[in-house]
Write a protein that holds these residues in place. Sequence first.
Motif: not given
Length: 196
Positions: A59-80
């Motif tokens: 899972y890749i999240y873009l522009a999250t800053g230093e913090e872990r993303p909010d659990p409700a946020r969808r990832p920008d990219f997913v590779r199952k």
Amino acid sequence: MKTVFHQAALPLIATLAAMPAPALAGDKPAFELALDIDQDGAMDRAMVMQDDGGPADLYIYLATGEERPDPARRPDFVRKALTEDRILDLEAKGKGSLAITSCFGCGASKSTEDTLTVVYRNGTFLVGGYSRNWDWNIQKSDGTVETTIGDCDINYLTGKATASTDLEGGKPVKGKFKPVLLKDWSYEKRPKICSF
């Protein structure tokens, strides 16, 4: 009234079930790393989720800053099911690249170690590099052991590759290697020079 509510809730439940949810309460990624993969000056985050013996999901999240993303946020990219092998490490490399190292056998008499390098170019996640080394020992019926040692290293961004067998140094491989979309990557499709 109950029937109407239940029928109205079904599409919502189906939608929620279809959404990737790597960071649900209580879930912990196998590995997590902050890096600037898209090289825009803002920190991004890569996470790998893997249950014991199960496939690894990226899972890749873009522009999250230093913090872990909010659990409700969808990832920008997913590779199952990126790999069936056990993830050993995530590492930030130069120019925003992400190295994902995994192993099969992990030091046993039959083992391989793979490193997949992920890059973000022109709005797309690509496999920018792939390397593999192997140490494969087969017990023969006469009691001897046949050992196969080797490695390969492919730079899809430059189109160049090297490979070696036994204890030789890596030699250039003829041919041109082009970047592969990360969403299409499969270890089964790796170049023949990385098989033994």
